[in-house]
Write a protein that holds these residues in place. Structure first.
Motif: not given
Length: 547
Positions: A378-384, A386-392, A497-499
């Motif tokens: 859920n964005i924006p609630d879980q935005a950070r 999501f960013e961490r998961t995509i980076k991993q 854009e994160t991806m």
């Protein structure tokens, strides 16, 4: 999901004939929560098999499909006829390797020739006709013919050039012919990229449940489907993941003509087969299930082999019907199915299990051409998060594959986020009838999920909007729905854009192309009407992204 045939020769009578089909609506009797509010109890009787073991896709998730939902043909055949025609093109040599399978009175074959003609499906550049022949041999069913095409025009996203191969059988007193379209294309992976004809292609895909408001699985018309594909192109997509089902052949025909990449999947079984933290005998994949799944795969490949648009097969989705983290025999079987699929069809990519986070433990790959994974946030609630998961995920983590020592992984499989998405409620004005009545399918709700409660049902949504006092904020439901759609766009924009910041990712699959009953996460609504952001999402969902 796949074709079946039988001879009626011995049963046909002079005059009028009736063909009766007995159908078991099998999945329904295995659902504990009623599908409709007024439904009382389960159906009586039952099929002579365990219904949960039948490959049935997401029928227990949305709505059941019983009977014959695709075209039926009555065909008159000569005693010896051409049953199947498969073409494997080689873009490097221009050769088209054709397998022709004969059926019928094989033992009566006399001295004759089987000829194969190939010509460009259209006119203009690349037009021409090429031919090869092979002598028939009494008792032989399979024939291999190679036809050399001069300067073949490749099938691609931009130029989906098509050719037609026709096999002709000429015997004394009878004649038969069978034609098939195909394209010179090659799908492969290299250095973490998906490659089409040797060139990198970024997968801009959407999940497609392939459901229709009035006909469920059956395509309403060719023009309806062409309009859907045109809209998919305008949304910036170059691919569709037809989810847990092989689509109607017309779907693939249009994708061939328009230049779309299609990802198709074996229908799942045991959709709600629960798993604990330990292996139990309930998880066992018995021989009946394995045989049905294998047969379904054989039939899918046999039917759709010639379509250049079809580039990926999936064996299992999200560990449905298997217990890969818990059972070594399931992991071994999935690897066997991967190898079987590559043997049946070496021209396409294969995903063993398309995994996601699970409450009972990891959902994993064992052997796969793509290293894909699902992430919902859920964005924006879980935005950070999501960013961490995509980076991993972009760093090719170990947790997407089995940690039991049975992984077969090159480390170069393309990374694809194969499911992510957000909700944007549909316009009631666009879906309602002439008198403002709700569509009949509004009475289909998430009956599989007891805790969803009334808000999960589309029926009565306008009244609930008023009861909850939301009209004091948005004024009316239409303004509210539009606001949720723009929120959906903002969330998807952030996620895309994160991806795109991570060059190691090779593509993604948005959930989903259209709404599906109560699921409102479509880029289009259930009736294929555009949502508010239709004209601008292509600026984000594109081969080149400005962030």
């Amino acid at each position: 999901y796949t074709p079946f045939t039988f001879s009626i020769r011995e049963h046909v009578r002079e005059g009028s004939n009736d063909l009766a089909v007995c159908v078991y609506d099998s999945a329904q009797s295995h659902v504990n929560i009623p599908r409709w509010p007024e439904q009382a109890g389960e159906s009586t009787g039952g099929p002579p098999f365990n219904a949960s073991n039948i490959p049935h896709g997401k029928q227990e998730w949305y709505i059941n499909v019983g009977g014959i939902w695709q075209d039926v043909h009555l065909t008159a055949l000569p005693s010896l006829y051409i049953e199947r025609l498969h073409v494997t093109p080689d873009i490097h040599t221009g050769e088209a390797h054709v397998v022709v399978v004969l059926a019928g009175a094989i033992g009566t074959i006399a001295e004759s020739d089987l000829s194969v003609d190939i010509q460009a499906a259209g006119q203009g550049k690349g037009a021409g006709k090429w031919q090869a022949k092979v002598p028939l041999i009494p008792g032989q069913e399979h024939y291999r013919v190679t036809v050399k095409v001069d300067e073949p025009q490749l099938w691609s996203l931009e130029t989906p050039n098509l050719y037609t191969a026709e096999a002709r059988l000429l015997l004394s007193g009878s004649e038969d012919a069978l034609a098939a379209r195909f394209g010179f294309r090659e799908i492969s992976t290299q250095d973490g990229q998906i490659r089409l004809n040797g060139e990198p292609v970024y997968l801009l895909s959407a999940l497609d449940q392939d459901l229709y408001p009035d006909t469920i699985y059956t395509v309403p018309s060719e023009e309806y489907l062409r309009d859907e594909f045109r809209k998919a192109r305008e949304l910036g997509l170059n691919s569709l993941r037809c989810h847990i089902k092989p689509p109607d052949p017309l779907y693939l025909d249009i994708a061939d003509e328009m230049g779309f990449l299609i990802w198709a999947e074996i229908p799942s079984w045991r959709t709600f087969h629960t798993k604990g933290s330990v292996y139990t005998t309930e998880h066992v994949l018995d021989d009946t299930i394995k045989e049905r799944v294998s047969r379904t795969l054989h039939e899918m490949v046999r039917r759709d082999f010639n379509h250049p648009s079809l580039v990926i097969w999936t064996i299992v989705n999200e560990d449905w019907g298997t217990a890969l983290a818990l059972d070594g025999s399931d992991r071994a079987w999935v690897a066997e199915m991967y190898n079987l699929c590559k043997t049946l069809d070496p021209t396409r990519l294969v995903v063993d299990n398309s995994p996601c986070p699970q409450p009972w433990g990891p959902s994993i790959h064992v052997q796969s051409d793509l290293d894909d994974f699902h992430v919902y946030a859920n964005i924006p609630d879980q935005a950070r998060g999501f960013e961490r998961t995509i980076k991993q995920f972009s760093l090719r983590p170990t947790w997407t594959y089995s940690s039991h020592g049975d992984t077969q992984r090159s480390g170069q499989e393309p990374l694809v986020l194969s499911e992510f998405g957000n909700w944007g409620l549909p316009s009631l004005r666009a879906l309602s009838g002439p008198d403002g009545e709700e569509p009949h399918w509004f009475n289909t709700g998430p009956w599989w999920s007891q805790w969803e409660g009334q808000p999960g049902w589309p029926a009565g949504v306008a009244e609930r909007f008023r009861q909850l006092g939301l009209d004091s904020i948005w004024g009316d439901y239409e303004s509210f729905a539009t606001a949720t759609q723009w929120h959906q766009f903002a969330a998807m924009k952030f996620e895309i854009e994160t991806m795109r910041r991570h060059a190691s990712l090779a593509g993604y699959v948005i959930t989903e192309l259209t709404d599906a009953y109560w699921e409102s996460n479509g880029l289009l609504d259930m009736c294929r009407n555009p949502k508010a952001y239709y004209d601008v999402i292509g600026q984000v969902n594109s081969a080149d992204a400005l962030i």
